[in-house]
Write a protein that holds these residues in place. Structure first.
Motif, PDB file in Angstrom:
ATOM      1  N   HIS A 157       2.467   1.666  -3.453  1.00 54.49           N
ATOM      2  CA  HIS A 157       1.461   2.130  -4.420  1.00 54.49           C
ATOM      3  C   HIS A 157       1.199   3.617  -4.240  1.00 54.49           C
ATOM      4  O   HIS A 157       1.119   4.370  -5.229  1.00 54.49           O
ATOM      5  CB  HIS A 157       0.165   1.335  -4.243  1.00 54.49           C
ATOM      6  CG  HIS A 157      -0.960   1.815  -5.112  1.00 54.49           C
ATOM      7  ND1 HIS A 157      -1.051   1.513  -6.461  1.00 54.49           N
ATOM      8  CD2 HIS A 157      -2.022   2.621  -4.834  1.00 54.49           C
ATOM      9  CE1 HIS A 157      -2.117   2.087  -6.975  1.00 54.49           C
ATOM     10  NE2 HIS A 157      -2.737   2.766  -6.015  1.00 54.49           N
ATOM     11  N   GLU A 158       1.072   4.055  -3.002  1.00 52.29           N
ATOM     12  CA  GLU A 158       0.824   5.471  -2.730  1.00 52.29           C
ATOM     13  C   GLU A 158       2.014   6.320  -3.165  1.00 52.29           C
ATOM     14  O   GLU A 158       1.849   7.410  -3.731  1.00 52.29           O
ATOM     15  CB  GLU A 158       0.568   5.672  -1.238  1.00 52.29           C
ATOM     16  CG  GLU A 158       0.191   7.091  -0.843  1.00 52.29           C
ATOM     17  CD  GLU A 158      -1.190   7.493  -1.320  1.00 52.29           C
ATOM     18  OE1 GLU A 158      -1.496   8.704  -1.291  1.00 52.29           O
ATOM     19  OE2 GLU A 158      -1.975   6.605  -1.713  1.00 52.29           O
TER      20      GLU A 158
ATOM     21  N   ARG B 109       0.842  -1.200   0.000  1.00 50.94           N
ATOM     22  CA  ARG B 109       0.000   0.000   0.000  1.00 50.94           C
ATOM     23  C   ARG B 109       0.881   1.256   0.000  1.00 50.94           C
ATOM     24  O   ARG B 109       0.611   2.230  -0.705  1.00 50.94           O
ATOM     25  CB  ARG B 109      -0.912  -0.023   1.231  1.00 50.94           C
ATOM     26  CG  ARG B 109      -1.649   1.290   1.495  1.00 50.94           C
ATOM     27  CD  ARG B 109      -2.786   1.543   0.523  1.00 50.94           C
ATOM     28  NE  ARG B 109      -3.345   2.864   0.695  1.00 50.94           N
ATOM     29  CZ  ARG B 109      -4.187   3.230   1.679  1.00 50.94           C
ATOM     30  NH1 ARG B 109      -4.545   2.338   2.606  1.00 50.94           N
ATOM     31  NH2 ARG B 109      -4.670   4.442   1.741  1.00 50.94           N
TER      32      ARG B 109
ATOM     33  N   GLN C 241      -3.131   6.163   8.892  1.00 51.93           N
ATOM     34  CA  GLN C 241      -3.440   4.733   8.994  1.00 51.93           C
ATOM     35  C   GLN C 241      -2.912   4.124  10.292  1.00 51.93           C
ATOM     36  O   GLN C 241      -3.531   3.219  10.855  1.00 51.93           O
ATOM     37  CB  GLN C 241      -2.832   3.991   7.792  1.00 51.93           C
ATOM     38  CG  GLN C 241      -3.418   4.377   6.450  1.00 51.93           C
ATOM     39  CD  GLN C 241      -4.879   3.983   6.316  1.00 51.93           C
ATOM     40  OE1 GLN C 241      -5.270   2.886   6.704  1.00 51.93           O
ATOM     41  NE2 GLN C 241      -5.700   4.892   5.797  1.00 51.93           N
TER      42      GLN C 241
END
Length: 320
Positions: A9-10, A6, A124
């Motif tokens: 990807h970010e 994640r 997060q």
């Protein structure tokens, strides 16, 4: 749990061309800290850092990110390609500026993106701690980038990527978040020595080792002395370089086949592809500050750029 996938990807969605992760465990030897410290101390003992005295401050801390952010468990390393595919204009009365300084100051370009990535991580995982660096902190960025698998340190001491060559600017997020690490980059330089042969001043004293005292990038950017303090042989070898030097990068086979950057921020600003020496030497401090306020060229300061332009003019007059 926030995954490494994640985060990567970010990072790519924010415009980073490469991203890799180092996993730090309690034993610093598992992430290369002792090796980094040994290389740094040997380099310092030779005096190769020249007048950059800040390199001498607490080498052990510089080599081990765990001393910078207590509890650090991972380092997210990112890179952006700055080579837009343009070529410098050569000709009488023109200076030469290193490619990375043609566009906007990379510190701001990269830090704003890293801050967005940092914000996502903190959103997060609110209880994690982070620290962001873009060529400003007491860390050994190129060594960390190699450890994260972004590339390897070439014989010119710059990072090399098989995808992007050496046209990469680096940044990092240190975090207490525990993430799986990537495989370190493999040295693919082989027997090639083109970069060593291309250095005009012989600053690459041996493969992978640069003596800053002879390096054109150091002399035209970091060095604060006047023309008289620069040995004549070095001043002559500077040629028409007025800010930095790409000579060792221009000949690297991995750079010759790398794709151009897609980042508009790194497109050449007016006057960077073909800076006129006679115009530069007329710059007042106010005009210098106004012209280069968003450019890496401000690092040389007004006095440094005026000195460099004068050296380039003198070299041209001697050659004619």
């Amino acid at each position: 749990m926030l995954s490494a996938e994640r985060i990567k990807h970010e990072a790519r969605s924010l415009g980073f061309d490469a991203v890799g992760i180092i996993s730090l465990r309690q034993d610093p030897s598992e992430h290369g800290a002792p090796q980094r410290l040994r290389r740094l101390q040997e380099w310092l003992q030779r005096g190769y850092h020249a007048s950059m005295s800040w390199m001498e401050r607490d080498p052990a801390r510089r080599a081990d990110p765990g001393r910078i952010l207590p509890g650090c468990r991972s380092i997210i390393c990112v890179a952006m390609n700055y080579n837009t595919g343009h070529r410098p204009t050569e000709g009488p009365g023109l200076g030469r500026i290193a490619r990375y300084a043609w566009g906007k100051d990379y510190h701001g370009v990269m830090e704003s993106r890293l801050r967005q990535l940092e914000a996502m991580i903190l959103e997060q995982v609110p209880d994690t701690r982070t620290r962001v660096y873009v060529d400003t902190g007491p860390i050994m960025e190129k060594s960390l980038a190699q450890q994260a698998g972004i590339g390897w340190i070439g014989k010119h001491s710059n990072l090399v990527s098989s995808d992007h060559g050496s046209w990469l600017l680096l940044g990092e997020i240190l975090t207490t978040l525990e993430l799986p690490g990537d495989e370190p980059g493999t040295d693919l330089c082989g027997s090639c020595s083109l970069c060593i042969k291309a250095c005009p001043t012989g600053a690459i004293s041996e493969p992978y080792v640069v003596d800053a005292r002879r390096c054109i990038s150091y002399l035209t950017i970091e060095y604060r002395g006047d023309r008289e303090s620069i040995p004549d042989d070095l001043a002559s070898a500077i040629g028409n370089h007025i800010f930095g030097c790409d000579d060792c990068l221009d000949v690297c086979p991995f750079n010759l086949r790398a794709d151009p950057s897609v980042h508009a921020e790194f497109l050449p600003q007016p006057g960077t592809l073909a800076p006129r020496l006679d115009e530069l030497t007329d710059f007042t401090e106010a005009r210098f500050a106004e012209t280069f306020h968003s450019s890496p060229l401000k690092r040389a300061k007004h006095a440094g750029l005026m000195r460099n332009a004068a050296i380039a003019q003198d070299n041209e007059s001697r050659a004619s």
